[in-house]
Structures are given as structure tokens and as C-alpha cells.
Design an enzyme around this catalytic site. Sequence first.
Site, PDB file in Angstrom:
ATOM      1  N   THR A 106       1.476  -5.046   4.039  1.00 39.16           N
ATOM      2  CA  THR A 106       1.175  -5.554   5.326  1.00 39.16           C
ATOM      3  C   THR A 106       0.612  -6.848   5.190  1.00 39.16           C
ATOM      4  O   THR A 106       0.576  -7.349   6.336  1.00 39.16           O
ATOM      5  CB  THR A 106       0.440  -4.628   6.222  1.00 39.16           C
ATOM      6  OG1 THR A 106      -0.940  -4.431   5.308  1.00 39.16           O
ATOM      7  CG2 THR A 106       0.823  -3.172   6.490  1.00 39.16           C
ATOM      8  N   ASP A 107      -0.015  -7.414   4.438  1.00 40.39           N
ATOM      9  CA  ASP A 107      -1.055  -8.604   4.506  1.00 40.39           C
ATOM     10  C   ASP A 107      -0.123  -9.693   4.858  1.00 40.39           C
ATOM     11  O   ASP A 107      -0.236 -10.667   5.541  1.00 40.39           O
ATOM     12  CB  ASP A 107      -1.363  -9.004   3.263  1.00 40.39           C
ATOM     13  CG  ASP A 107      -2.812  -7.867   3.017  1.00 40.39           C
ATOM     14  OD1 ASP A 107      -3.118  -7.011   3.992  1.00 40.39           O
ATOM     15  OD2 ASP A 107      -3.197  -7.788   1.879  1.00 40.39           O
ATOM     16  N   ASP A 156       1.477  -6.554  -4.573  1.00 42.82           N
ATOM     17  CA  ASP A 156       0.780  -6.449  -3.457  1.00 42.82           C
ATOM     18  C   ASP A 156       1.099  -7.653  -2.923  1.00 42.82           C
ATOM     19  O   ASP A 156       1.491  -8.808  -3.240  1.00 42.82           O
ATOM     20  CB  ASP A 156      -0.908  -6.787  -4.104  1.00 42.82           C
ATOM     21  CG  ASP A 156      -1.840  -6.951  -2.730  1.00 42.82           C
ATOM     22  OD1 ASP A 156      -2.658  -5.901  -2.687  1.00 42.82           O
ATOM     23  OD2 ASP A 156      -1.870  -7.648  -1.764  1.00 42.82           O
ATOM     24  N   SER A 157       1.417  -7.617  -1.441  1.00 41.72           N
ATOM     25  CA  SER A 157       2.117  -8.611  -0.642  1.00 41.72           C
ATOM     26  C   SER A 157       1.236  -9.977  -0.720  1.00 41.72           C
ATOM     27  O   SER A 157       1.753 -11.105   0.044  1.00 41.72           O
ATOM     28  CB  SER A 157       2.575  -8.337   0.708  1.00 41.72           C
ATOM     29  OG  SER A 157       1.349  -8.328   1.768  1.00 41.72           O
ATOM     30  N   SER A 158       0.311 -10.001  -1.044  1.00 43.57           N
ATOM     31  CA  SER A 158      -0.649 -11.317  -1.261  1.00 43.57           C
ATOM     32  C   SER A 158       0.093 -12.190  -2.248  1.00 43.57           C
ATOM     33  O   SER A 158      -0.099 -13.185  -2.145  1.00 43.57           O
ATOM     34  CB  SER A 158      -2.130 -10.927  -1.809  1.00 43.57           C
ATOM     35  OG  SER A 158      -2.709  -9.960  -1.181  1.00 43.57           O
ATOM     36  N   THR A 175       2.531 -10.138  14.348  1.00 40.12           N
ATOM     37  CA  THR A 175       1.388 -10.559  13.440  1.00 40.12           C
ATOM     38  C   THR A 175       0.539  -9.440  12.994  1.00 40.12           C
ATOM     39  O   THR A 175       0.386  -8.465  13.843  1.00 40.12           O
ATOM     40  CB  THR A 175       0.588 -11.674  14.222  1.00 40.12           C
ATOM     41  OG1 THR A 175      -0.328 -12.628  13.429  1.00 40.12           O
ATOM     42  CG2 THR A 175      -0.208 -11.222  15.212  1.00 40.12           C
ATOM     43  N   THR A 222       0.665  -1.190  -0.020  1.00 44.42           N
ATOM     44  CA  THR A 222       0.021   0.053  -0.065  1.00 44.42           C
ATOM     45  C   THR A 222       0.979   1.279   0.033  1.00 44.42           C
ATOM     46  O   THR A 222       0.432   2.271  -0.477  1.00 44.42           O
ATOM     47  CB  THR A 222      -0.872  -0.001   1.336  1.00 44.42           C
ATOM     48  OG1 THR A 222      -1.845  -1.104   1.382  1.00 44.42           O
ATOM     49  CG2 THR A 222      -1.706   1.210   1.342  1.00 44.42           C
ATOM     50  N   GLN A 229      -4.961 -21.076  18.679  1.00 43.22           N
ATOM     51  CA  GLN A 229      -5.666 -20.231  17.883  1.00 43.22           C
ATOM     52  C   GLN A 229      -5.545 -18.868  18.806  1.00 43.22           C
ATOM     53  O   GLN A 229      -5.962 -17.893  18.118  1.00 43.22           O
ATOM     54  CB  GLN A 229      -7.154 -20.408  17.637  1.00 43.22           C
ATOM     55  CG  GLN A 229      -7.033 -21.904  17.043  1.00 43.22           C
ATOM     56  CD  GLN A 229      -8.426 -22.359  16.770  1.00 43.22           C
ATOM     57  OE1 GLN A 229      -9.423 -21.837  16.992  1.00 43.22           O
ATOM     58  NE2 GLN A 229      -8.559 -23.688  16.441  1.00 43.22           N
ATOM     59  N   CYS A 230      -5.357 -18.784  19.727  1.00 44.94           N
ATOM     60  CA  CYS A 230      -5.376 -17.517  20.830  1.00 44.94           C
ATOM     61  C   CYS A 230      -4.140 -16.923  20.371  1.00 44.94           C
ATOM     62  O   CYS A 230      -3.044 -17.286  19.800  1.00 44.94           O
ATOM     63  CB  CYS A 230      -5.005 -17.860  22.177  1.00 44.94           C
ATOM     64  SG  CYS A 230      -6.289 -18.751  22.969  1.00 44.94           S
TER      65      CYS A 230
HETATM   66  N1  ASP Z   1      -2.608  -5.564   0.426  1.00 43.49           N
HETATM   67  C1  ASP Z   1      -1.849  -4.782   0.690  1.00 43.49           C
HETATM   68  C2  ASP Z   1      -0.468  -5.611   0.659  1.00 43.49           C
HETATM   69  O1  ASP Z   1      -0.391  -6.281   1.429  1.00 43.49           O
HETATM   70  C3  ASP Z   1      -2.050  -4.014   2.073  1.00 43.49           C
HETATM   71  C4  ASP Z   1      -0.892  -3.274   2.627  1.00 43.49           C
HETATM   72  O2  ASP Z   1       0.146  -3.057   1.916  1.00 43.49           O
HETATM   73  O3  ASP Z   1      -1.317  -2.845   3.919  1.00 43.49           O
HETATM   74  O4  ASP Z   1       0.368  -5.419  -0.008  1.00 43.49           O
END
Ligand code: ASP
Length: 344
Positions: free
Chosen positions: A91-92, A59-61, A168, A15, A280-281
Site C-alpha cells: 500500500t505504501d 515491500d513497495s517502498s 492516495t 503486506t 498541501q490540502c
Molecule cells: N510496507 C508495505 C508495502 O508497502 C505496506 C503494505 O503493503 O501495506 O509493501
Amino acid sequence: MKRTDKVLLIYTGGTIGMGCNPMTGALEPLDFIHLIDNVPEFAYLKTEVDTYQFSPPIDSSDMSPEMWVKIVKLISERYDQYDGFVVLHGTDTMAYTASALSFMLENLTKPVILTGSQLPIGQPRTDGKENLVTSIELAAAHHEDGTAMVPEVCIYFSGKLLRGNRATKQNAEMFNAFNSFNYPCLCDAGVNFVFHEHNILKPDFSKPMIPHLEIDPSVFVFSLFPGIEENIVRHMLQMPDVRSVVMRSYGSGNAPHAPWLVKHLKEACERGVVIVNISQCMAGTVEMSRYDAGYQMKETGILSGYDSTAECAVTKLMFLQAKYDNPEIIREYMKRPLCGEITI
Ligand code: ASP
């Protein structure tokens, strides 16, 4: 320790460098030049900043183990030319990359700080500028003898410097996107930097950093939930390519009293699948002897993941599998911290 007064800024995407696609209205990664143009503050930094852009920015996805290897290569090839490294990342999946890099950069003696933002750097309310400028300053921060203040892979976000393999993503909306539930923060960045030295790793500064360039991603993650079906679990544990499994259990490592679950877990362990039990916590640790519902898990041969995040357990397994064929050796290393990732 010889200083270079230079930091390398590595742009992978996310982002922070995104802009709006005029056709769809959705955010998409833009070029580095766009990003730099939006930070005139660069000119006032005491540290010289060189830049490197992975092309195309993503995009980090779309982040992948191949990309982690490229980042490790880049850092190791330029290790002596810089005092520290800042990696701009979405961030993802930032916590996965930070965890993976922490294992792949052994005996790291310089800061590698991942950061990004919730709002693109071109937007008036962006959090990107502060995250970026502070990360560069943290990457350059050093003791009087020249050694780095934070020789670790970290995530910097919204005033907090966190150990990368403990962090996380906790929030997709607010600026404090990251948290480290099981390990205290390494530095609070307010008006001044307050380093918490006793929380920071102490590498052997006289020894070289060892880059590791192999990753084996044949890992699978599954969560327990009330009603989980035998057939699905059985198929998953019997998949031929799966070398290890991260099982997200309840509370302190508990699972339902279903004889079939114990049976399939036990059989998979006996076949050499490494199964790691994490909670899972968000906070707390796995303690399989605490309740009978956890004790039965111990009998299957699965391992405690202690207070590991899922991101860390997955990437540690990927790292160890690439190095060792023998599941017993992988199990032994999963039981110990390699770079501050678990508390035992
Ligand atoms: N979808 C974005 C990514 O992970 C979200 C971000 O950067 O905050 O690339």
C-alpha cells in the site's frame, strides 16, 4: 467484445503476501504459493485466474520506475489473453504505481486493478481475502456487449473502487487505507456492486491500447513551510539534473510574500524547469488568482496542478519528460487531463 473469462493476477509483494521473519519479528514478503494456499475461495470463483509473480516479491517502498515498465510490458504482452488484470502491491507506494500505469497504458480498454491489504493474508482478521477476491470479480465485470465495466487503472480497497490516479494512501492503521478526495468512487462493493457509470472513463474500444515504456524520473518534490530558507530552495531549484518540480503550496496555491521565492521560481521557469503548484490540502484545487499570496505565484510562470494528488503530478511529469524534450510541450500537457487525473 470477445471475452476470455480469464484474469491475470500479478504479484509484486506487499503486506498481503508477507509473513513474520522469525529472527527480527518484522514482516517480509513471502512467495506467491503461500498466498494462494491461504485463499481456498479461489476454487469457487467464476473466473479463471492465472498468476504471475515478480521475483523477488518486494515491500513497495522498493518500487521503481523500472518495475512499472515491467508491469506495463507484462500487461501489454498478454493483453488479448485476459479480460482484466489484478496487481497485488504494497500500500505504501500503490498510488504512485497506479498513477504511473494510468499514463503508461494509453486507451486502456480493460480493468487494471491494484490491491493489497493492511494485514497479511495468513492472519485471521486479514482484509486481504476480500480485497483480492473482489478485485478479481471487478476485473472480470462486463457489460452485455462484453466491454469491461471499469476500463481504467484503479485501486480497490475496503469496499471502494477508486480511480488510480486520484487515490492516495490516507491511513496506515485502518482497513480503509485509500481515499480519493477530489473524485468520486467508481464502484461501491457492498453486498452488490454499485457501479457509478457516469464517473467511469469511456475509452475507444475499437482502438488498440498503446503501452508506453519510458519514464524519466528527474523530478523533485518540495513542501512550503513557514521559515523555509532561501539557500535551500535556491540550491534545489538550481540542481542540474532536475527537469521538473512539484511544489506543495498552502491552501488554494498560496505561498509566502518573499521576493526571493518569486525570483528563484521565475528564474527556474525561464531556464526550462517545469514547476507545478499543488496544494498541501487533501481536498480542493489550486486557484492562484484567489488570494494575492497565490496571484504572485502566477507571475513566476509556474503551473497550476489543479486538484492533482502529489503521486499523480510526479508520475505525470516522469511520463511526459520521457516523451518530450521541450518544456513548453510538457507544460501544455500538464494543463490538460490525459486520463481523468485532474478537473480543470
Ligand atoms: N510496507 C508495505 C508495502 O508497502 C505496506 C503494505 O503493503 O501495506 O509493501
